[in-house]
Motif scaffolding. Structure first.
Motif, PDB file in Angstrom:
ATOM      1  N   GLU A 101       9.267   0.465 -11.619  1.00 42.31           N
ATOM      2  CA  GLU A 101       8.004  -0.195 -11.266  1.00 42.31           C
ATOM      3  C   GLU A 101       7.304  -0.749 -12.501  1.00 42.31           C
ATOM      4  OE1 GLU A 101       4.014   0.456  -8.527  1.00 42.31           O
ATOM      5  OE2 GLU A 101       5.210   2.197  -9.125  1.00 42.31           O
ATOM      6  N   SER A 114       8.366   8.820   0.513  1.00 37.65           N
ATOM      7  CA  SER A 114       7.284   8.250  -0.284  1.00 37.65           C
ATOM      8  C   SER A 114       6.933   9.129  -1.479  1.00 37.65           C
ATOM      9  CB  SER A 114       6.041   8.044   0.586  1.00 37.65           C
ATOM     10  OG  SER A 114       5.625   9.277   1.168  1.00 37.65           O
ATOM     11  N   ASP A 115       7.221  10.437  -1.386  1.00 37.20           N
ATOM     12  CA  ASP A 115       6.947  11.330  -2.522  1.00 37.20           C
ATOM     13  C   ASP A 115       7.810  10.979  -3.720  1.00 37.20           C
ATOM     14  OD1 ASP A 115       5.148  12.674  -0.934  1.00 37.20           O
ATOM     15  OD2 ASP A 115       6.571  14.209  -0.317  1.00 37.20           O
ATOM     16  N   ARG A 173       9.506   5.246 -11.245  1.00 40.56           N
ATOM     17  CA  ARG A 173       8.297   4.819 -11.972  1.00 40.56           C
ATOM     18  C   ARG A 173       8.658   3.850 -13.087  1.00 40.56           C
ATOM     19  NH1 ARG A 173       7.118  10.531 -11.790  1.00 40.56           N
ATOM     20  NH2 ARG A 173       7.451  10.668 -14.033  1.00 40.56           N
ATOM     21  N   ARG A 218       2.571  -3.599  -5.010  1.00 36.97           N
ATOM     22  CA  ARG A 218       3.787  -2.778  -4.983  1.00 36.97           C
ATOM     23  C   ARG A 218       4.618  -3.127  -3.759  1.00 36.97           C
ATOM     24  NH1 ARG A 218       3.249   3.680  -4.914  1.00 36.97           N
ATOM     25  NH2 ARG A 218       2.969   3.362  -7.172  1.00 36.97           N
ATOM     26  N   LEU A 235       8.374   8.162  -4.961  1.00 40.07           N
ATOM     27  CA  LEU A 235       7.749   7.123  -5.779  1.00 40.07           C
ATOM     28  C   LEU A 235       6.936   7.743  -6.907  1.00 40.07           C
ATOM     29  CD1 LEU A 235       6.541   4.604  -3.039  1.00 40.07           C
ATOM     30  CD2 LEU A 235       8.758   4.754  -4.162  1.00 40.07           C
ATOM     31  N   ALA A 236       6.371   8.921  -6.647  1.00 37.27           N
ATOM     32  CA  ALA A 236       5.564   9.587  -7.668  1.00 37.27           C
ATOM     33  C   ALA A 236       6.363  10.615  -8.452  1.00 37.27           C
ATOM     34  CB  ALA A 236       4.349  10.265  -7.017  1.00 37.27           C
ATOM     35  N   ASN A 237       7.401  11.193  -7.824  1.00 35.46           N
ATOM     36  CA  ASN A 237       8.111  12.307  -8.455  1.00 35.46           C
ATOM     37  C   ASN A 237       9.297  11.891  -9.302  1.00 35.46           C
ATOM     38  OD1 ASN A 237       6.305  13.885  -7.054  1.00 35.46           O
ATOM     39  ND2 ASN A 237       7.752  14.530  -5.485  1.00 35.46           N
ATOM     40  N   GLU A 272       9.006   6.612 -19.141  1.00 35.40           N
ATOM     41  CA  GLU A 272       9.555   7.116 -17.873  1.00 35.40           C
ATOM     42  C   GLU A 272      11.072   7.256 -17.964  1.00 35.40           C
ATOM     43  OE1 GLU A 272       7.718   8.249 -15.720  1.00 35.40           O
ATOM     44  OE2 GLU A 272       5.785   7.248 -15.806  1.00 35.40           O
TER      45      GLU A 272
END
Length: 480
Positions: free
Chosen positions: A308, A295-296, A305, A30, A298-300, A172
């Motif tokens: 990626e 950085s949150d 997503r 990543r 990247l997941a939220n 996504e």
């Protein structure tokens, strides 16, 4: 013979399963997030203590029903999620990508076909031993594996991995579309309500100016005012009327935009009735979101997503391009029986089998494979840049929303003070005008400035509400 052929077929299948698992794709890493470790802190407004809401809850854990307490807005969002055509297209894209992935995944396992056929032929007399024409027939029954690629170098696996990543990216993307739809419906709803509130203000301003115009006309008839005062009052009165008509048009267009997002005609009463000013307490509650760390995101954030997953797909395609430089081995095999008569098709001694492996080694392709590899590397680099840009865009959206949260609360408070001061100034001037102390021009000027202050307050409230919605969306809220 039949038992041996079945054993050979089973062995071929086991061999194919054992060797289909390698991959020449680069190990996925990543990319580092090209943003700061924390969001910039807002600077308190000059001359005032900031009242910006401090984050108390995470946007991703706050469902849109809890975030938007307005019952009419909740109904509109529910309808939009069911009927919006853009969201429907996104859902169909998922079905399309799922089908492509299933097709690609099927290539990793052999295809088994059952064949049953009959053939007849006639041999002329000059070609037969007896000198007489002969007719012959044959029946065949078999199980066959046609042209199955033994994936020694992971070409098929890489293509399957790329298709899987593309499928996950579309899922996504649909979630990102849903979050955006929820936010856009809410902003369109509050925009329509703001135009409705401004229209009411314009109409009430027109009524007030008309009363002043009527009073001035009476005073002109009595010789206490001039025609200049009368025409100035008329100009201000008609200006208010023109503003009310313009706002009515803008409100209707805002309702049309809302209907497009919802996907059908608005329910009765949605865009009618007395508008309610945006409550500051509600805006405070909507702004009370924890920003967290970049950085949150990247997941939220589903759009990150999705980017990626597109990067992973491009990375897997490099493996397929690399494998194209190596030999491609395919296997065609079958086992069954044959007979001249259908009744003897499955009798002893009628068994048949065929085993036909094929190896294709690229020797000279005028640079095709090398060009495909270069293209796959270029597409991966594009996907990396797209991924990094998506993160940077998300970072900016959150930072902008946080800056708006820092300043807009005080801006609304300051604009409310301006409106209250203008309203009091107009009241005092009207008293002086009615007692013959002030001129109608002073009253007109105060009416104009009050109207401007009222409209500015509505716009400031709308901006604050919109910024709260933007923060909610930018932090990944809106799925539940």
């Amino acid at each position: 013979m039949m038992k041996h052929s079945n054993a050979a077929l089973a062995a071929a299948l086991l061999l194919a399963g054992a060797i289909s698992g390698c991959s020449m794709a680069p190990s996925y890493q990543r990319p580092a997030a090209p943003v700061a470790d924390a969001f910039p802190a807002g600077t308190p407004p000059v001359g005032a203590a900031t009242t910006a809401a401090q984050g108390t809850q995470a946007a991703i854990d706050t469902g849109w029903r809890a975030f938007f307490p307005d019952g009419r807005l909740q109904q509109l969002i529910e309808t939009a999620l069911a009927n919006n055509r853009d969201l429907r297209i996104a859902a169909l894209r998922i079905e399309e990508a799922r089908g492509v992935y299933r097709i690609q995944r099927a290539d990793r396992l052999p295809t088994l076909n059952a064949n049953l056929g009959e053939s007849r032929s006639r041999t002329p007399g000059f070609a037969s031993i007896s000198g007489q024409p002969q007719t012959s027939g044959r029946f065949d029954a078999s199980l066959a594996i046609p042209a199955f690629e033994l994936d020694f170098f992971g070409r098929v696996k890489s293509l399957s991995d790329a298709a899987l990543a593309s499928y996950l990216a579309t899922e996504e993307a649909k979630q990102a579309a849903q979050i955006s739809l929820v936010a856009e419906v809410a902003k369109a709803y509050y925009t329509e309500r703001a135009f409705a509130e401004q229209q009411v203000l314009a109409e009430s301003t027109y009524d007030a100016r008309k009363r002043t115009f009527d009073l001035t006309r009476q005073r002109v008839e009595g010789g206490a005012s001039s025609l200049l005062d009368l025409r100035s009052n008329e100009q201000q009165m008609e200006t208010a009327r023109a503003s009310a008509l313009a706002l009515a048009r803008q409100r209707a267009q805002a309702a049309n935009a809302l209907a497009l997002l919802v996907g059908q005609a608005l329910p009765a009463g949605t865009a009618s009735g007395a508008p309610q000013p945006t409550e500051d307490a509600q805006a405070d509650a909507m702004s009370a979101l924890t920003a967290g760390a970049p950085s949150d995101l990247l997941a939220n954030r589903p759009d990150i997503r999705a980017a990626e997953q597109r990067l992973k797909s491009a990375n897997a395609n490099i493996g397929a391009a690399r494998a194209a430089f190596f030999p491609r081995i395919t296997l065609t095999t079958s086992a069954g029986s044959a007979s001249r008569d259908f009744s003897g098709l499955f009798e002893g001694g009628s068994g048949t089998w065929a085993f036909a492996p094929q190896l294709v080694l690229p020797i000279f392709d005028t640079g095709r494979n090398l060009a495909n590899l270069d293209v796959s590397h270029a597409r991966k680099n594009i996907a990396v840049a797209d991924y990094e840009k998506t993160i940077q865009t998300a970072f900016r959206e959150v930072a902008d929303a946080l800056a708006a949260r820092t300043y807009l609360g005080e801006q609304v408070a300051a604009q409310r003070t301006v409106q209250e001061a203008q309203a009091e100034r107009l009241r005092l001037l009207q008293l002086r005008f009615e007692n013959g102390v002030a001129s109608s021009l002073d009253v007109l000027d105060a009416q104009r400035e009050l109207f401007t202050a009222q409209q500015a307050l509505v716009q400031a409230r709308l901006l604050r509400m919109s910024s709260a919605i933007d923060l909610y969306r930018a932090l990944g809220g809106g799925l539940k």
